[in-house]
Write a protein that holds these residues in place. Structure first.
Motif, mmCIF file in Angstrom:
data_model
loop_
_atom_site.group_PDB
_atom_site.id
_atom_site.type_symbol
_atom_site.label_atom_id
_atom_site.label_comp_id
_atom_site.label_asym_id
_atom_site.label_seq_id
_atom_site.Cartn_x
_atom_site.Cartn_y
_atom_site.Cartn_z
ATOM 1 N N TRP A 1 1.888 1.827 -3.590
ATOM 2 C CA TRP A 1 0.699 2.311 -4.293
ATOM 3 C C TRP A 1 0.403 3.760 -3.916
ATOM 4 C CZ3 TRP A 1 -4.056 3.945 -2.405
ATOM 5 C CH2 TRP A 1 -5.067 4.090 -3.357
ATOM 6 N N GLU B 1 2.631 6.108 -5.782
ATOM 7 C CA GLU B 1 2.192 6.247 -7.175
ATOM 8 C C GLU B 1 1.002 7.194 -7.279
ATOM 9 O OE1 GLU B 1 1.313 2.258 -8.297
ATOM 10 O OE2 GLU B 1 3.422 1.636 -8.253
ATOM 11 N N GLN B 2 0.069 7.071 -6.348
ATOM 12 C CA GLN B 2 -1.118 7.919 -6.366
ATOM 13 C C GLN B 2 -0.755 9.380 -6.082
ATOM 14 O OE1 GLN B 2 -4.009 6.516 -7.482
ATOM 15 N NE2 GLN B 2 -2.592 4.809 -7.686
ATOM 16 N N ARG C 1 -6.744 0.181 1.235
ATOM 17 C CA ARG C 1 -6.787 0.990 0.007
ATOM 18 C C ARG C 1 -8.038 1.841 -0.103
ATOM 19 N NH1 ARG C 1 -3.486 -1.634 -4.706
ATOM 20 N NH2 ARG C 1 -1.577 -1.911 -3.516
ATOM 21 N N ASN D 1 0.818 -1.208 0.000
ATOM 22 C CA ASN D 1 0.000 0.000 0.000
ATOM 23 C C ASN D 1 0.856 1.264 0.000
ATOM 24 O OD1 ASN D 1 -2.491 -1.286 -0.145
ATOM 25 N ND2 ASN D 1 -2.641 -1.488 2.071
#
Length: 110
Positions: free
Chosen positions: A29, A32-33, A94, A26
């Protein structure tokens, strides 16, 4: 005593391989977000961090963004005049991270 029992529980929980793997996945991720938010907004100069510890250098005073975030229900901190510090709880999933990211994107764009 209670303090040592709490400390033992925290140590045990933070040593849990399932939690650590979740934080690794996470966290990558999340980075990246945040990078995508920075590119879309045009109001973030730099991003740095790893896992669940992130700093975003924004073009306006970070305190203004923190205030708007507070008004929207998200807690961020400043780490300098133009740096937002984002430290979500390690147990966030998430869906929760996605909700928080949507608020962050909205308050950065204002």
């Amino acid at each position: 005593p209670l303090v040592s029992a709490v400390a033992a529980y925290v140590f045990e929980r933070l040593s849990d391989p399932t939690l650590l793997e979740s934080v690794r996945e996470n966290g990558a991720w999340l980075g990246e977000q945040l990078d995508a938010i920075a590119r879309r907004s045009g109001k973030v100069r730099a991003i740095r961090g790893i896992g669940f510890i992130w700093g975003l250098d924004v073009v306006e005073p970070a305190g203004h963004v923190v205030k708007r975030g507070w008004d929207e229900g998200i807690l961020m901190l400043t780490a300098g005049e133009h740096t937002l510090r984002i430290l979500p709880p390690l147990v966030m999933d998430r869906d929760e991270l996605t909700r928080g990211l949507s608020i962050i994107e909205r308050v950065i764009a204002q």
